[in-house]
Scaffold this motif. Structure first.
Motif, short mmCIF file in Angstrom:
data_model
loop_
_atom_site.label_atom_id
_atom_site.label_comp_id
_atom_site.label_asym_id
_atom_site.label_seq_id
_atom_site.Cartn_x
_atom_site.Cartn_y
_atom_site.Cartn_z
N MET A 1 0.86 -1.19 0.00
CA MET A 1 0.00 0.00 0.00
C MET A 1 0.90 1.24 0.00
SD MET A 1 -2.97 -1.30 2.61
CE MET A 1 -1.90 -2.31 3.60
N CYS B 1 0.47 4.43 -0.02
CA CYS B 1 0.20 5.56 0.89
C CYS B 1 0.77 5.26 2.28
CB CYS B 1 -1.30 5.84 0.95
SG CYS B 1 -2.31 4.39 1.30
N ILE C 1 -8.29 9.11 -0.33
CA ILE C 1 -6.82 9.19 -0.44
C ILE C 1 -6.43 9.54 -1.88
CG2 ILE C 1 -4.65 7.87 -0.16
CD1 ILE C 1 -6.29 6.23 2.04
N CYS D 1 -1.89 7.09 -5.22
CA CYS D 1 -2.54 5.94 -5.86
C CYS D 1 -1.99 5.67 -7.27
CB CYS D 1 -4.04 6.15 -5.92
SG CYS D 1 -4.75 6.43 -4.29
N CYS E 1 0.76 3.08 -7.00
CA CYS E 1 0.46 1.96 -6.09
C CYS E 1 0.10 0.72 -6.89
CB CYS E 1 -0.71 2.35 -5.20
SG CYS E 1 -1.15 1.10 -3.99
N TYR F 1 -2.18 -1.27 -6.04
CA TYR F 1 -3.64 -1.42 -5.95
C TYR F 1 -4.32 -0.29 -6.72
CZ TYR F 1 -2.59 -4.60 -2.08
OH TYR F 1 -2.10 -5.62 -1.31
N PRO G 1 -7.52 2.37 -6.57
CA PRO G 1 -8.57 2.90 -5.68
C PRO G 1 -9.97 2.84 -6.27
CG PRO G 1 -7.34 4.70 -6.67
CD PRO G 1 -6.64 3.44 -7.08
N CYS H 1 -8.21 -1.68 -3.94
CA CYS H 1 -7.54 -0.98 -2.84
C CYS H 1 -8.10 -1.52 -1.52
CB CYS H 1 -7.83 0.51 -2.97
SG CYS H 1 -7.44 1.41 -1.46
S1 SF4 Z 1 -4.69 2.53 -4.06
FE1 SF4 Z 1 -5.32 2.33 -1.95
S2 SF4 Z 1 -3.55 1.45 -0.91
FE2 SF4 Z 1 -2.83 2.24 -2.87
S3 SF4 Z 1 -2.13 4.32 -2.43
FE3 SF4 Z 1 -4.26 4.49 -3.08
S4 SF4 Z 1 -5.42 4.42 -1.20
FE4 SF4 Z 1 -3.38 3.68 -0.70
#
Ligand code: SF4
Ligand SMILES: Cc1cc2nc3c(=O)[nH]c(=O)nc-3n(C[C@H](O)[C@H](O)[C@H](O)COP(=O)(O)OP(=O)(O)OC[C@H]3O[C@@H](n4cnc5c(N)ncnc54)[C@H](O)[C@@H]3O)c2cc1C
Length: 480
Positions: A318, A320, A401, A408, A411, A413, A415, A424
């Motif tokens: 993750m 963030c 976020i 994101c 990342c 994942y 969102p 996410c």
């Molecule tokens: S996708 Fe989810 S886990 Fe990844 S940075 Fe964004 S909020 Fe954080």
């Protein structure tokens, strides 16, 4: 002056926090000696110092055949409680004086809180605005509004130049404390190499001046923003200095008010900044004293999960959370939204035991002292106090976020995806949290909207969310 901290202490402070406190103490002792005071200083590594405050106090009382003690009230409940017994234990008169570095005494807060159904920071803040006369036009707030919170939520547009964080080169005294901490507390969290905190009043004043000049004008606009690779944005990073006593909250606020009067910073920025110190900081202290000692066992959601290992290692997919925890490790600092909406939000949604979360926040930040850390963690971030500090939990999914940061995009994942491998985790954990705590939260009017959405959610989707959350919580979080 006593450097008392035991290696066996439950709270294993960030290495930079230890350097900051001991070095600031040593510099202060030196300043006192320079102006003619005699200072008896017991260093951490002095022979016979076993880190016990009480033993060192007793030794000092005997060393000087002391006939009375004058002390400022402790900011920590346990120590304050112990102080009440000193007179009897030591057999000499004791005078405990009020800590005058706050705007609101504990008694005034208790009187304000008495008979109120709910304690809300906003009304307390207005009371202190009236009392100080700051940003007031007679009985009314300057500009017609008490609070410009809504204008404090902009994201940082591309091309905006961010101010540099004012850091200070360690001098010989600080270097020797760095060596001491490296030697005595090698396995404590944090990096020492990047230490750059001010340890003297002079340098703390220089940091304040920098903030007023370079950061304050945009402080209000971007208070809630987060950006990859940027540790402090427009925040002041002054909390360690204010909490330690290198700066007074009054002079910090007065410097901001002066900038407003001079026209170098606008109303939304200055009101936003004053609100943090006059409002939130004082309010948190008031709640701490009003609710201790029971407050520390608050656990409204009966959360019991252990703290995941990545809170210490920053090793998580993750992005963030990796960013916030890594910054914490490098600097002993993370800005408010990282603490609240990343590490705090994740702990809330995952049902992590509040005691473990509280211990983490107290350990890892340079500005952490129980009186301010505990209400922020148990009250604001975890809603473990059932609504004393906040009127609803600060629970948010990945969409928040994504809106407030550029994490994101970097990342693994997504969102926008709600379920499945790419989803996410904040998304399914958010709905899982609402489902798990429906009985406790659904009558809260501020939670009506998400519960209406949940009510429309097909049963199959609810089951999938529960299953994926369960799987994630059991498999992705090695205990820390
Ligand atoms: S996708 Fe989810 S886990 Fe990844 S940075 Fe964004 S909020 Fe954080
Ligand atoms: C879970 C959690 C734990 C926290 N733990 C601490 C802590 O141990 N010590 C601490 O000082 N703050 C704590 N805070 C509050 C806040 O995050 C920090 O004060 C702030 O991030 C410090 O950075 P700054 O000086 O750049 O603040 P800025 O954003 O520049 O704000 C200016 C000043 O306002 C004050 N302030 C702002 N928000 C708060 C708040 N919620 N409570 C009290 N004072 C506030 C601080 O003195 C700060 O220096 C915590 C917040 C959360 C959500």
């Amino acid at each position: 002056m006593l450097e008392v901290y035991q290696r066996t202490s439950r709270v294993r402070y960030h290495q930079q926090k230890l350097v900051l406190v001991f070095s600031a103490m040593r510099h202060f002792a030196q300043e006192l000696r320079d102006v003619g005071y005699r200072v008896d200083y017991v260093a951490q590594d002095q022979a016979g110092n076993n880190g016990s405050f009480h033993q060192e106090l007793l030794k000092a009382v005997n060393r000087y055949a002391v006939d009375r003690i004058i002390v400022t009230e402790s900011s920590n409940w346990n120590l304050w409680r112990q102080m009440q017994g000193w007179q009897q234990k030591l057999g000499i008169p004791l005078e405990i004086r009020e800590d005058t570095r706050f705007f609101c005494s504990r008694e005034i807060f208790a009187a304000w809180a008495k008979d109120r159904k709910e304690l809300r920071m906003e009304y307390f803040y207005r009371m202190l605005r009236r009392k100080t006369g700051w940003l007031m036009d007679g009985e009314l707030p300057v500009g017609g509004q008490w609070n410009y919170d809504r204008e404090n939520r902009k994201t940082i547009p591309k091309g905006v130049t961010l101010p540099a964080w004012r850091r200070f080169q360690p001098d010989a005294i600080t270097q020797s404390v760095i060596e001491l901490v490296r030697d005595r507390f090698p396995d404590h969290f944090g990096e020492l190499g990047s230490f750059g905190w001010a340890v003297t009043r002079q340098d703390a004043l220089a940091a304040l001046e920098d903030f007023i000049h370079y950061n304050l004008p945009s402080f209000g606009d971007y208070q809630d923003a987060m950006q990859l690779g940027e540790d402090s944005l427009f925040h002041s990073t002054l909390s360690p200095y204010i909490n330690l006593g290198l700066l007074s909250p009054r002079e910090v606020c007065e410097a901001a008010l002066l900038a407003y009067r001079d026209g170098t910073a606008g109303l939304t920025a200055v009101e936003g900044f004053i609100r943090q110190i006059l409002g939130w900081r004082e309010f948190m202290r008031g709640v701490y004293w009003l609710k201790m000692p029971g407050y520390r066992s608050s656990n409204y959601f009966q959360a019991t999960r252990p703290l995941p290992d990545f809170y210490w290692s920053a090793e998580t997919e993750m992005r963030c959370l990796h960013e916030a925890i890594n910054a914490t490790r490098r600097t002993a600092y993370a800005h408010h939204i990282q603490r609240l909406m990343l590490t705090g939000n994740f702990a809330l949604l995952s049902g992590i035991d509040p005691v473990a979360v509280d211990n983490w926040y107290l350990s890892v930040y340079a500005d952490a002292y129980e009186w301010v850390e505990m209400p922020n963690t148990l009250g604001m971030a975890l809603y473990a106090d059932g609504g004393v500090v906040g009127s609803k939990p600060y629970a948010a999914s990945g969409a928040y976020i994504q809106r407030m940061s550029d994490y994101c995009q970097n990342c693994s994942y997504d969102p926008k995806i709600k379920l499945g491998e790419q989803a996410c985790p904040f998304n399914y954990l958010y709905w899982n949290f609402l489902m798990e705590n429906e009985e406790r939260l659904k009558s809260n009017p501020r939670m009506a909207m998400p519960y209406r959405t949940l009510a429309r959610m097909p049963e199959k989707q609810r089951e999938q969310i529960k299953t994926q959350s369960q799987f994630f919580l059991e498999n992705n979080q090695k205990e820390g």
